[in-house]
Write a protein that holds these residues in place. Sequence first.
Motif, PDB file in Angstrom:
ATOM      1  N   TYR A  31      18.950  25.697  -3.218  1.00 29.98           N
ATOM      2  CA  TYR A  31      17.570  25.587  -2.756  1.00 29.98           C
ATOM      3  C   TYR A  31      17.322  26.521  -1.578  1.00 29.98           C
ATOM      4  CZ  TYR A  31      13.388  23.527  -0.682  1.00 29.98           C
ATOM      5  OH  TYR A  31      12.151  23.348  -0.145  1.00 29.98           O
ATOM      6  N   GLY A  32      18.259  26.548  -0.651  1.00 28.19           N
ATOM      7  CA  GLY A  32      18.142  27.436   0.505  1.00 28.19           C
ATOM      8  C   GLY A  32      18.107  28.899   0.099  1.00 28.19           C
ATOM      9  N   TYR A  33      18.905  29.264  -0.896  1.00 28.71           N
ATOM     10  CA  TYR A  33      18.931  30.651  -1.360  1.00 28.71           C
ATOM     11  C   TYR A  33      17.601  31.041  -1.996  1.00 28.71           C
ATOM     12  CZ  TYR A  33      20.299  34.957  -3.616  1.00 28.71           C
ATOM     13  OH  TYR A  33      20.358  36.270  -4.003  1.00 28.71           O
ATOM     14  N   VAL A  34      17.080  30.162  -2.823  1.00 27.92           N
ATOM     15  CA  VAL A  34      15.789  30.460  -3.454  1.00 27.92           C
ATOM     16  C   VAL A  34      14.691  30.528  -2.406  1.00 27.92           C
ATOM     17  CG1 VAL A  34      14.063  29.606  -5.081  1.00 27.92           C
ATOM     18  CG2 VAL A  34      16.471  29.485  -5.667  1.00 27.92           C
ATOM     19  N   LEU A  35      14.765  29.673  -1.429  1.00 27.69           N
ATOM     20  CA  LEU A  35      13.741  29.641  -0.385  1.00 27.69           C
ATOM     21  C   LEU A  35      13.835  30.854   0.531  1.00 27.69           C
ATOM     22  CD1 LEU A  35      11.487  27.788   0.675  1.00 27.69           C
ATOM     23  CD2 LEU A  35      13.176  26.707   2.129  1.00 27.69           C
ATOM     24  N   ALA A  36      15.039  31.173   0.986  1.00 20.98           N
ATOM     25  CA  ALA A  36      15.215  32.231   1.985  1.00 20.98           C
ATOM     26  C   ALA A  36      15.397  33.612   1.377  1.00 20.98           C
ATOM     27  CB  ALA A  36      16.410  31.911   2.881  1.00 20.98           C
ATOM     28  N   ARG A  71      15.533  18.639   2.112  1.00 23.47           N
ATOM     29  CA  ARG A  71      14.771  19.751   1.538  1.00 23.47           C
ATOM     30  C   ARG A  71      13.488  20.022   2.328  1.00 23.47           C
ATOM     31  NH1 ARG A  71      15.879  21.313  -4.076  1.00 23.47           N
ATOM     32  NH2 ARG A  71      17.849  20.366  -4.657  1.00 23.47           N
ATOM     33  N   THR A  72      12.805  18.955   2.714  1.00 29.15           N
ATOM     34  CA  THR A  72      11.600  19.128   3.522  1.00 29.15           C
ATOM     35  C   THR A  72      11.953  19.768   4.857  1.00 29.15           C
ATOM     36  OG1 THR A  72      10.531  17.245   2.464  1.00 29.15           O
ATOM     37  CG2 THR A  72       9.673  17.916   4.608  1.00 29.15           C
ATOM     38  N   THR A  73      13.048  19.320   5.453  1.00 30.16           N
ATOM     39  CA  THR A  73      13.507  19.897   6.714  1.00 30.16           C
ATOM     40  C   THR A  73      13.816  21.378   6.538  1.00 30.16           C
ATOM     41  OG1 THR A  73      14.387  17.773   7.431  1.00 30.16           O
ATOM     42  CG2 THR A  73      15.261  19.738   8.525  1.00 30.16           C
ATOM     43  N   MET A  74      14.474  21.733   5.435  1.00 26.82           N
ATOM     44  CA  MET A  74      14.799  23.141   5.185  1.00 26.82           C
ATOM     45  C   MET A  74      13.537  23.985   5.043  1.00 26.82           C
ATOM     46  SD  MET A  74      18.043  22.674   2.613  1.00 26.82           S
ATOM     47  CE  MET A  74      18.157  24.414   2.193  1.00 26.82           C
ATOM     48  N   ALA A  75      12.566  23.479   4.313  1.00 30.34           N
ATOM     49  CA  ALA A  75      11.308  24.220   4.141  1.00 30.34           C
ATOM     50  C   ALA A  75      10.617  24.423   5.486  1.00 30.34           C
ATOM     51  CB  ALA A  75      10.384  23.497   3.168  1.00 30.34           C
ATOM     52  N   ARG A  76      10.603  23.393   6.299  1.00 31.29           N
ATOM     53  CA  ARG A  76       9.952  23.507   7.611  1.00 31.29           C
ATOM     54  C   ARG A  76      10.716  24.457   8.533  1.00 31.29           C
ATOM     55  NH1 ARG A  76       8.009  17.240   8.246  1.00 31.29           N
ATOM     56  NH2 ARG A  76       6.255  17.463   6.820  1.00 31.29           N
ATOM     57  N   LEU A  77      12.039  24.406   8.489  1.00 27.63           N
ATOM     58  CA  LEU A  77      12.836  25.346   9.290  1.00 27.63           C
ATOM     59  C   LEU A  77      12.588  26.782   8.841  1.00 27.63           C
ATOM     60  CD1 LEU A  77      16.216  23.394   9.476  1.00 27.63           C
ATOM     61  CD2 LEU A  77      14.717  23.943  11.415  1.00 27.63           C
ATOM     62  N   HIS A  78      12.492  26.981   7.533  1.00 27.11           N
ATOM     63  CA  HIS A  78      12.224  28.321   6.990  1.00 27.11           C
ATOM     64  C   HIS A  78      10.866  28.834   7.470  1.00 27.11           C
ATOM     65  CE1 HIS A  78      12.117  31.627   4.161  1.00 27.11           C
ATOM     66  NE2 HIS A  78      10.982  31.183   3.688  1.00 27.11           N
ATOM     67  N   ALA A 140       1.149  21.880   0.930  1.00 24.18           N
ATOM     68  CA  ALA A 140       0.397  21.994   2.182  1.00 24.18           C
ATOM     69  C   ALA A 140       0.992  21.092   3.254  1.00 24.18           C
ATOM     70  CB  ALA A 140      -1.073  21.637   1.939  1.00 24.18           C
ATOM     71  N   LYS A 141       1.388  19.894   2.874  1.00 21.22           N
ATOM     72  CA  LYS A 141       1.979  18.963   3.835  1.00 21.22           C
ATOM     73  C   LYS A 141       3.322  19.487   4.335  1.00 21.22           C
ATOM     74  CE  LYS A 141       3.338  14.166   4.375  1.00 21.22           C
ATOM     75  NZ  LYS A 141       3.551  12.888   3.719  1.00 21.22           N
ATOM     76  N   VAL A 142       4.160  19.987   3.433  1.00 20.94           N
ATOM     77  CA  VAL A 142       5.478  20.491   3.820  1.00 20.94           C
ATOM     78  C   VAL A 142       5.347  21.691   4.753  1.00 20.94           C
ATOM     79  CG1 VAL A 142       7.539  21.675   2.944  1.00 20.94           C
ATOM     80  CG2 VAL A 142       6.726  19.624   1.808  1.00 20.94           C
ATOM     81  N   LEU A 143       4.425  22.617   4.440  1.00 24.99           N
ATOM     82  CA  LEU A 143       4.290  23.843   5.211  1.00 24.99           C
ATOM     83  C   LEU A 143       3.363  23.704   6.420  1.00 24.99           C
ATOM     84  CD1 LEU A 143       4.081  26.509   2.358  1.00 24.99           C
ATOM     85  CD2 LEU A 143       6.082  25.690   3.601  1.00 24.99           C
ATOM     86  N   GLY A 144       2.624  22.608   6.468  1.00 21.53           N
ATOM     87  CA  GLY A 144       1.718  22.411   7.595  1.00 21.53           C
ATOM     88  C   GLY A 144       0.515  23.340   7.549  1.00 21.53           C
ATOM     89  N   VAL A 145       0.010  23.598   6.332  1.00 20.43           N
ATOM     90  CA  VAL A 145      -1.165  24.449   6.150  1.00 20.43           C
ATOM     91  C   VAL A 145      -2.161  23.706   5.270  1.00 20.43           C
ATOM     92  CG1 VAL A 145       0.166  26.587   6.397  1.00 20.43           C
ATOM     93  CG2 VAL A 145      -0.173  25.626   4.132  1.00 20.43           C
ATOM     94  N   SER A 146      -3.349  24.291   5.072  1.00 19.02           N
ATOM     95  CA  SER A 146      -4.352  23.657   4.218  1.00 19.02           C
ATOM     96  C   SER A 146      -4.047  23.925   2.742  1.00 19.02           C
ATOM     97  CB  SER A 146      -5.748  24.184   4.558  1.00 19.02           C
ATOM     98  OG  SER A 146      -5.871  25.521   4.116  1.00 19.02           O
ATOM     99  N   ARG A 147      -4.651  23.112   1.876  1.00 20.88           N
ATOM    100  CA  ARG A 147      -4.469  23.328   0.430  1.00 20.88           C
ATOM    101  C   ARG A 147      -5.060  24.665   0.011  1.00 20.88           C
ATOM    102  NH1 ARG A 147      -5.956  17.640  -2.316  1.00 20.88           N
ATOM    103  NH2 ARG A 147      -6.948  19.105  -3.717  1.00 20.88           N
ATOM    104  N   GLY A 148      -6.144  25.075   0.652  1.00 22.40           N
ATOM    105  CA  GLY A 148      -6.737  26.382   0.346  1.00 22.40           C
ATOM    106  C   GLY A 148      -5.785  27.520   0.673  1.00 22.40           C
ATOM    107  N   THR A 149      -5.053  27.385   1.780  1.00 18.83           N
ATOM    108  CA  THR A 149      -4.061  28.401   2.137  1.00 18.83           C
ATOM    109  C   THR A 149      -2.957  28.448   1.094  1.00 18.83           C
ATOM    110  OG1 THR A 149      -4.519  28.144   4.488  1.00 18.83           O
ATOM    111  CG2 THR A 149      -2.392  29.114   3.901  1.00 18.83           C
ATOM    112  N   VAL A 150      -2.528  27.283   0.612  1.00 11.80           N
ATOM    113  CA  VAL A 150      -1.498  27.234  -0.435  1.00 11.80           C
ATOM    114  C   VAL A 150      -1.993  27.977  -1.668  1.00 11.80           C
ATOM    115  CG1 VAL A 150      -0.258  25.712  -2.024  1.00 11.80           C
ATOM    116  CG2 VAL A 150      -0.438  25.105   0.395  1.00 11.80           C
ATOM    117  N   ARG A 151      -3.211  27.682  -2.098  1.00  8.04           N
ATOM    118  CA  ARG A 151      -3.746  28.324  -3.309  1.00  8.04           C
ATOM    119  C   ARG A 151      -3.895  29.831  -3.120  1.00  8.04           C
ATOM    120  NH1 ARG A 151      -6.595  23.450  -3.368  1.00  8.04           N
ATOM    121  NH2 ARG A 151      -8.407  24.355  -2.349  1.00  8.04           N
ATOM    122  N   SER A 152      -4.383  30.260  -1.960  1.00  9.90           N
ATOM    123  CA  SER A 152      -4.570  31.702  -1.756  1.00  9.90           C
ATOM    124  C   SER A 152      -3.229  32.419  -1.659  1.00  9.90           C
ATOM    125  CB  SER A 152      -5.423  31.972  -0.510  1.00  9.90           C
ATOM    126  OG  SER A 152      -4.722  31.625   0.670  1.00  9.90           O
TER     127      SER A 152
END
Length: 177
Positions: A31-36, A71-78, A140-152
């Motif tokens: 998961y970390g490899y795919v993410l990073a 996994r959520t922690t890894m995404a937020r750290l990334h 959006a919740k994991v990344l701390g952004v809006s749903r519109g930002t996720v879609r764009s």
Amino acid sequence: MEGIDGRLEQVDGDARFAEFVAERGEALMRYGYVLAGNPHDAADLVQEALLKVRAAWPRLRSKDNPESYARTTMARLHIAAWRRRRREQLTWEPPDREHRDALPSGDERAMWLALSGLPRKQRAVLVLRYYEQLDDAEIAKVLGVSRGTVRSQASRALDKLRAAVPAEWSAVGEGAR
């Protein structure tokens, strides 16, 4: 007697945590490899996330899925890392020699290269959407952004991937849907 019971509980918690790491460590590395996008950052993400999981282990071990927390922690750290290094271009190899990681051959290679060339936020959105199977609200919740930002970000990333991969491969991918 309470001191002995507390120490026994700590030893039991340590054993359960070690068991969790042994069972799910490889999956977290993938998961970390795919993410990073590279094994070095992936290892760093896993190590940092496991430190946080270990600190929270007394709360997490009673829950059903401590891997989700990891996994959520890894995404937020990334995401925190790319926020800190927004304008930096880090490289693992000195510029006097070229290094390429072993990638799948053929058309998959073009897709992996295109994915690794995406900006970190766009790559994170695609990984969470297609690898983790999260919907826009969860991303959006994991990344701390809006749903519109996720879609764009997803739209921009997919446009870049479509432009980067060979036309005959993207046509195969369209037929597979």
